[in-house]
Scaffold this motif. Structure first.
Motif, PDB file in Angstrom:
ATOM      1  N   ILE A   1      39.052 -12.715  10.079  1.00 54.94           N
ATOM      2  CA  ILE A   1      38.351 -13.170  11.281  1.00 54.94           C
ATOM      3  C   ILE A   1      36.899 -12.715  11.271  1.00 54.94           C
ATOM      4  O   ILE A   1      36.012 -13.469  11.679  1.00 54.94           O
ATOM      5  CB  ILE A   1      39.106 -12.710  12.546  1.00 54.94           C
ATOM      6  CG1 ILE A   1      40.435 -13.479  12.632  1.00 54.94           C
ATOM      7  CG2 ILE A   1      38.272 -12.929  13.801  1.00 54.94           C
ATOM      8  CD1 ILE A   1      41.384 -13.012  13.704  1.00 54.94           C
ATOM      9  N   THR A   2      36.623 -11.529  10.765  1.00 51.07           N
ATOM     10  CA  THR A   2      35.232 -11.066  10.707  1.00 51.07           C
ATOM     11  C   THR A   2      34.383 -11.950   9.787  1.00 51.07           C
ATOM     12  O   THR A   2      33.220 -12.207  10.073  1.00 51.07           O
ATOM     13  CB  THR A   2      35.147  -9.597  10.242  1.00 51.07           C
ATOM     14  OG1 THR A   2      35.853  -9.458   9.008  1.00 51.07           O
ATOM     15  CG2 THR A   2      35.732  -8.660  11.265  1.00 51.07           C
ATOM     16  N   LYS A   3      34.982 -12.435   8.725  1.00 48.87           N
ATOM     17  CA  LYS A   3      34.261 -13.337   7.805  1.00 48.87           C
ATOM     18  C   LYS A   3      33.992 -14.684   8.485  1.00 48.87           C
ATOM     19  O   LYS A   3      32.926 -15.272   8.325  1.00 48.87           O
ATOM     20  CB  LYS A   3      35.077 -13.522   6.532  1.00 48.87           C
ATOM     21  CG  LYS A   3      34.315 -14.167   5.418  1.00 48.87           C
ATOM     22  CD  LYS A   3      35.070 -14.088   4.110  1.00 48.87           C
ATOM     23  CE  LYS A   3      34.237 -14.670   2.989  1.00 48.87           C
ATOM     24  NZ  LYS A   3      34.902 -14.571   1.703  1.00 48.87           N
ATOM     25  N   ILE A   4      34.960 -15.175   9.246  1.00 47.43           N
ATOM     26  CA  ILE A   4      34.778 -16.422   9.988  1.00 47.43           C
ATOM     27  C   ILE A   4      33.679 -16.246  11.031  1.00 47.43           C
ATOM     28  O   ILE A   4      32.828 -17.123  11.198  1.00 47.43           O
ATOM     29  CB  ILE A   4      36.107 -16.879  10.630  1.00 47.43           C
ATOM     30  CG1 ILE A   4      37.077 -17.341   9.535  1.00 47.43           C
ATOM     31  CG2 ILE A   4      35.871 -17.987  11.663  1.00 47.43           C
ATOM     32  CD1 ILE A   4      38.472 -17.655  10.018  1.00 47.43           C
TER      33      ILE A   4
ATOM     34  N   GLY B   1      27.974 -17.840  12.487  1.00 46.88           N
ATOM     35  CA  GLY B   1      26.699 -17.399  13.040  1.00 46.88           C
ATOM     36  C   GLY B   1      26.700 -16.168  13.921  1.00 46.88           C
ATOM     37  O   GLY B   1      25.689 -15.871  14.556  1.00 46.88           O
ATOM     38  N   TYR B   2      27.798 -15.451  13.983  1.00 54.28           N
ATOM     39  CA  TYR B   2      27.837 -14.218  14.774  1.00 54.28           C
ATOM     40  C   TYR B   2      27.692 -13.021  13.843  1.00 54.28           C
ATOM     41  O   TYR B   2      28.438 -12.887  12.891  1.00 54.28           O
ATOM     42  CB  TYR B   2      29.150 -14.106  15.558  1.00 54.28           C
ATOM     43  CG  TYR B   2      29.268 -15.110  16.671  1.00 54.28           C
ATOM     44  CD1 TYR B   2      28.726 -14.857  17.920  1.00 54.28           C
ATOM     45  CD2 TYR B   2      29.909 -16.322  16.467  1.00 54.28           C
ATOM     46  CE1 TYR B   2      28.823 -15.789  18.945  1.00 54.28           C
ATOM     47  CE2 TYR B   2      30.013 -17.261  17.485  1.00 54.28           C
ATOM     48  CZ  TYR B   2      29.471 -16.980  18.716  1.00 54.28           C
ATOM     49  OH  TYR B   2      29.573 -17.912  19.725  1.00 54.28           O
ATOM     50  N   SER B   3      26.758 -12.139  14.141  1.00 57.53           N
ATOM     51  CA  SER B   3      26.580 -10.949  13.313  1.00 57.53           C
ATOM     52  C   SER B   3      27.481  -9.810  13.774  1.00 57.53           C
ATOM     53  O   SER B   3      27.701  -8.858  13.041  1.00 57.53           O
ATOM     54  CB  SER B   3      25.118 -10.498  13.327  1.00 57.53           C
ATOM     55  OG  SER B   3      24.697 -10.261  14.652  1.00 57.53           O
ATOM     56  N   SER B   4      28.017  -9.941  14.987  1.00 61.14           N
ATOM     57  CA  SER B   4      28.883  -8.905  15.530  1.00 61.14           C
ATOM     58  C   SER B   4      30.272  -9.472  15.844  1.00 61.14           C
ATOM     59  O   SER B   4      30.385 -10.413  16.634  1.00 61.14           O
ATOM     60  CB  SER B   4      28.262  -8.348  16.817  1.00 61.14           C
ATOM     61  OG  SER B   4      29.217  -7.662  17.588  1.00 61.14           O
ATOM     62  N   PRO B   5      31.320  -8.906  15.256  1.00 63.80           N
ATOM     63  CA  PRO B   5      32.674  -9.364  15.584  1.00 63.80           C
ATOM     64  C   PRO B   5      32.996  -9.202  17.070  1.00 63.80           C
ATOM     65  O   PRO B   5      33.707 -10.019  17.646  1.00 63.80           O
ATOM     66  CB  PRO B   5      33.583  -8.465  14.740  1.00 63.80           C
ATOM     67  CG  PRO B   5      32.723  -7.985  13.630  1.00 63.80           C
ATOM     68  CD  PRO B   5      31.330  -7.892  14.198  1.00 63.80           C
ATOM     69  N   ARG B   6      32.440  -8.181  17.683  1.00 63.55           N
ATOM     70  CA  ARG B   6      32.680  -7.973  19.119  1.00 63.55           C
ATOM     71  C   ARG B   6      32.112  -9.129  19.951  1.00 63.55           C
ATOM     72  O   ARG B   6      32.765  -9.619  20.874  1.00 63.55           O
ATOM     73  CB  ARG B   6      32.060  -6.642  19.538  1.00 63.55           C
ATOM     74  CG  ARG B   6      32.342  -6.293  20.962  1.00 63.55           C
ATOM     75  CD  ARG B   6      31.830  -4.917  21.299  1.00 63.55           C
ATOM     76  NE  ARG B   6      32.106  -4.648  22.701  1.00 63.55           N
ATOM     77  CZ  ARG B   6      31.602  -3.654  23.361  1.00 63.55           C
ATOM     78  NH1 ARG B   6      30.806  -2.796  22.763  1.00 63.55           N
ATOM     79  NH2 ARG B   6      31.889  -3.474  24.619  1.00 63.55           N
ATOM     80  N   THR B   7      30.908  -9.561  19.624  1.00 66.11           N
ATOM     81  CA  THR B   7      30.301 -10.690  20.335  1.00 66.11           C
ATOM     82  C   THR B   7      31.099 -11.967  20.080  1.00 66.11           C
ATOM     83  O   THR B   7      31.337 -12.751  20.993  1.00 66.11           O
ATOM     84  CB  THR B   7      28.836 -10.886  19.894  1.00 66.11           C
ATOM     85  OG1 THR B   7      28.124  -9.683  20.162  1.00 66.11           O
ATOM     86  CG2 THR B   7      28.180 -12.048  20.618  1.00 66.11           C
TER      87      THR B   7
END
Length: 75
Positions: free
Chosen positions: A35-38, A43-49
């Motif tokens: 999921i972090t790679k997706i 276009g998200y640099s933060s998995p939390r965002t």
């Protein structure tokens, strides 16, 4: 640009986020990428965002979405 039926956007960022999350949903359904790679790929640099935006738009976490998508494939 305008929202689809039944959808409202308050800003251009809302529109961009909806496109990113739509693409993420395709990727979550079609493979087993982390999921972090997706999140990075759309276009998200933060998995939390990414998780927060996904939850706001889809009403569930990316992990829950993937699990439900894979369950429905098996049926």
């Amino acid at each position: 640009w305008k929202p689809a039926a039944g959808q409202t956007w308050h800003s251009f960022n809302d529109y961009i986020n909806s496109l990113r999350i739509r693409k993420a949903c395709e990727l979550l359904k079609s493979g087993d990428e982390p999921i972090t790679k997706i999140a990075c790929a759309v276009g998200y640099s933060s998995p939390r965002t990414f998780n927060r935006c996904f939850m706001n738009i889809r009403g569930m976490t990316p992990k829950e979405y993937r699990r439900k998508a894979h369950e429905s494939k098996k049926r």
